[in-house]
Design a protein around this motif. Structure first.
Motif, mmCIF file in Angstrom:
data_model
loop_
_atom_site.group_PDB
_atom_site.id
_atom_site.type_symbol
_atom_site.label_atom_id
_atom_site.label_comp_id
_atom_site.label_asym_id
_atom_site.label_seq_id
_atom_site.Cartn_x
_atom_site.Cartn_y
_atom_site.Cartn_z
ATOM 1 N N CYS A 135 0.555 5.462 0.560
ATOM 2 C CA CYS A 135 -0.315 6.538 1.039
ATOM 3 C C CYS A 135 0.468 7.843 1.030
ATOM 4 O O CYS A 135 1.387 8.050 1.841
ATOM 5 C CB CYS A 135 -0.817 6.222 2.450
ATOM 6 S SG CYS A 135 -2.057 7.391 3.066
ATOM 7 N N LYS B 168 -2.454 -5.569 4.975
ATOM 8 C CA LYS B 168 -1.509 -4.461 4.826
ATOM 9 C C LYS B 168 -0.120 -4.993 5.167
ATOM 10 O O LYS B 168 0.354 -4.855 6.295
ATOM 11 C CB LYS B 168 -1.919 -3.295 5.734
ATOM 12 C CG LYS B 168 -3.314 -2.747 5.411
ATOM 13 C CD LYS B 168 -3.756 -1.704 6.422
ATOM 14 C CE LYS B 168 -5.134 -1.161 6.091
ATOM 15 N NZ LYS B 168 -6.215 -2.203 6.167
ATOM 16 N N LEU C 60 -6.783 4.885 3.763
ATOM 17 C CA LEU C 60 -5.894 3.748 4.016
ATOM 18 C C LEU C 60 -6.416 2.904 5.177
ATOM 19 O O LEU C 60 -6.514 1.680 5.084
ATOM 20 C CB LEU C 60 -4.481 4.250 4.320
ATOM 21 C CG LEU C 60 -3.478 3.211 4.841
ATOM 22 C CD1 LEU C 60 -3.268 2.096 3.819
ATOM 23 C CD2 LEU C 60 -2.157 3.866 5.197
ATOM 24 N N LEU D 187 -1.918 1.446 12.311
ATOM 25 C CA LEU D 187 -1.557 0.248 11.554
ATOM 26 C C LEU D 187 -0.868 -0.780 12.435
ATOM 27 O O LEU D 187 -1.149 -1.984 12.361
ATOM 28 C CB LEU D 187 -0.647 0.623 10.379
ATOM 29 C CG LEU D 187 -1.284 1.400 9.234
ATOM 30 C CD1 LEU D 187 -0.205 1.857 8.247
ATOM 31 C CD2 LEU D 187 -2.328 0.556 8.509
ATOM 32 N N THR E 130 3.064 -5.446 10.300
ATOM 33 C CA THR E 130 3.033 -4.615 9.105
ATOM 34 C C THR E 130 4.374 -3.900 8.938
ATOM 35 O O THR E 130 4.895 -3.297 9.876
ATOM 36 C CB THR E 130 1.904 -3.574 9.194
ATOM 37 O OG1 THR E 130 0.648 -4.250 9.225
ATOM 38 C CG2 THR E 130 1.919 -2.643 8.004
ATOM 39 N N VAL F 59 3.689 -1.037 3.764
ATOM 40 C CA VAL F 59 3.034 0.263 3.573
ATOM 41 C C VAL F 59 4.092 1.348 3.411
ATOM 42 O O VAL F 59 5.012 1.459 4.229
ATOM 43 C CB VAL F 59 2.119 0.612 4.770
ATOM 44 C CG1 VAL F 59 1.485 1.985 4.566
ATOM 45 C CG2 VAL F 59 1.042 -0.452 4.956
ATOM 46 N N ILE G 58 6.396 -0.931 7.671
ATOM 47 C CA ILE G 58 6.087 0.455 7.306
ATOM 48 C C ILE G 58 7.350 1.206 6.887
ATOM 49 O O ILE G 58 8.329 1.263 7.628
ATOM 50 C CB ILE G 58 5.414 1.198 8.479
ATOM 51 C CG1 ILE G 58 4.105 0.500 8.865
ATOM 52 C CG2 ILE G 58 5.153 2.662 8.100
ATOM 53 C CD1 ILE G 58 3.400 1.139 10.054
ATOM 54 N N LEU H 19 4.365 5.185 3.622
ATOM 55 C CA LEU H 19 3.508 6.146 4.304
ATOM 56 C C LEU H 19 4.132 7.538 4.376
ATOM 57 O O LEU H 19 5.231 7.713 4.909
ATOM 58 C CB LEU H 19 3.231 5.629 5.723
ATOM 59 C CG LEU H 19 2.312 6.436 6.636
ATOM 60 C CD1 LEU H 19 0.905 6.535 6.061
ATOM 61 C CD2 LEU H 19 2.264 5.781 8.016
ATOM 62 N N LEU I 223 0.833 -1.194 0.000
ATOM 63 C CA LEU I 223 0.000 0.000 0.000
ATOM 64 C C LEU I 223 0.871 1.248 0.000
ATOM 65 O O LEU I 223 1.915 1.292 0.661
ATOM 66 C CB LEU I 223 -0.920 0.015 1.221
ATOM 67 C CG LEU I 223 -2.149 -0.909 1.190
ATOM 68 C CD1 LEU I 223 -1.751 -2.374 1.092
ATOM 69 C CD2 LEU I 223 -3.003 -0.710 2.433
#
Length: 235
Positions: A6, A50, A43, A71, A78, A53, A80, A55, A4
């Motif tokens: 964002c 997820k 999101l 998250l 996850t 990510v 990130i 971000l 993902l």
């Protein structure tokens, strides 16, 4: 796997999409599902997995710090990446265990190095292992194993869900568990680095466990070094 993105800057979203697609294609890997959002609310409203990510921090509405914390509350595994031009947010981002911090404008080679690390970490977290017991075989992600304990000939696999009495000995588990995540701290204990909360020269405290694993003093230095390498790989 789902990745993902964002960011309220559509040009950054397009750049990340191209970099991610190129990375997978150049390594002859199937490209995962890519989903993009321009705000944190969208999101967080997404119902899918997820896994990784990317971000942004400075966004209208919910900022990236808030979104990152949410998250991690939903799934601590996850991965990130914080992508931002504002380095002053780094300390806040590290509090929710951000995997990497990427500065804008994005550096292509640095991005590829970090992507390789993220996929290696993801594969470790999602790898599954069979737990063979007298009652049957149970298959779980290795990340759910907290520690393995031996009492004489009895070997117990402690997981986040329940305990299993394994038919295999400690040597079997040492051979089959990922060596970058597990360490034999004592002849009777193999611990998962991911679930360690703190330790001293003789004991290791583990997440949500009443008991503590023993740490042999002669193994303290090698254990500490391996644990620090593990932590560095997950930053």
């Amino acid at each position: 796997m789902r990745i993902l993105i964002c960011d309220d800057d559509v040009l950054i979203i397009e750049q990340l999409q191209k970099l991610i697609t190129y990375y997978f294609e150049s390594n002859h890997l199937k490209c995962p599902e890519l989903v993009s959002f321009t705000d944190g609310e969208s999101l967080l409203a997404d119902k899918g997995e997820k896994d990784i990510v990317f971000l942004d921090i400075e966004m209208p509405g919910m900022n990236g710090i808030f979104v990152g914390n949410e998250l991690k509350k939903a799934n601590k595994n996850t991965i990130i990446f914080v992508v931002t031009s504002y380095s002053e947010y780094l300390d806040e981002a590290m509090r929710f265990h951000v995997f990497r911090y990427l500065s804008k404008p994005l550096d292509r080679q640095r991005f590829f190095r970090n992507m390789k690390d993220a996929l290696a970490y993801y594969n470790t977290m999602t790898a599954k292992i069979p737990i063979d017991t007298k009652e049957g075989v149970y298959t779980l992600p290795t990340s759910q194993i907290v520690f393995i304990e031996a009492h004489g000939r009895k070997v117990t696999v402690h997981t986040v869900q329940r305990d299993f009495e394994s038919i295999h000995n400690m040597n079997y588990w040492l051979e089959h568990l990922p060596k970058n995540c597990f360490f034999q701290t004592h002849r009777s204990f193999i611990v998962n680095f991911e679930h360690i909360t703190d330790f001293d020269h003789s004991t290791i405290r583990l997440t949500n466990m009443q008991t503590m694993a023993y740490l042999t003093r002669r193994k303290y230095s090698s254990f500490k070094n391996a644990y620090l390498i593990f932590l560095e790989s997950t930053r």
